[in-house]
Design a protein around this motif. Structure first.
Motif: not given
Length: 149
Positions: A103-126
């Motif tokens: 990712g971008s430089a700020p994102m790469m800095s954040a990726l040094d500590t965390l690369r896998v993001f897990r979320f609960e997902l709630e979804m409809t079609d839209d």
């Protein structure tokens, strides 16, 4: 003759068993497409939404999912830094897992500590919400998206 009778009995059993099989689960919604962030929810007790925060004027975050790949970008007028990321994703009926590769430089800095993001997902079609949770599994906040393509 015994072989034919046995085969016919086996076929009858298999056809009968399919009638009593459990019904197929509902088809999952597809996350493939383009999504724009609409708002954030905060959870005060890990269960209930305590407030809804709309995106700020001029703020824009877009995510694109296709064929197991995810890419997102963000524009925030008050933040001159570039924010974007690219990686892979996987969904189940109730979870979204993103693994960012670069990712971008700020994102790469954040990726040094965390690369896998897990979320609960709630979804409809839209719409969909990716809900973050703490180490005890309590909801903390969510990003809420609307399909734009």
């Amino acid at each position: 003759m015994k072989k034919i009778f046995g085969l016919a009995l086996l076929m009858f059993f298999l056809v009968s068993a399919t009638e009593f099989a459990s019904p197929q689960p509902e088809a999952m919604h597809s996350i493939e497409g383009t999504w724009e962030l609409q708002s954030f929810y905060n959870y005060d007790d890990g269960i209930n939404i305590s407030d809804t925060v709309p995106t700020a004027e001029g703020y824009r975050q877009v995510k694109m999912y296709y064929n197991g790949k995810v890419m997102w970008s963000r524009h925030a007028p008050q933040d001159p830094r570039e924010w974007f990321g690219y990686g892979t994703y996987k969904i189940t009926a109730d979870s979204l897992i993103e693994k960012l590769e670069f990712g971008s430089a700020p994102m790469m800095s954040a990726l040094d500590t965390l690369r896998v993001f897990r979320f609960e997902l709630e979804m409809t079609d839209d719409t969909y919400s990716q809900i973050s949770f703490d180490e005890e599994g309590h909801r903390t906040f969510s990003e809420n998206y609307k399909r734009i393509d």
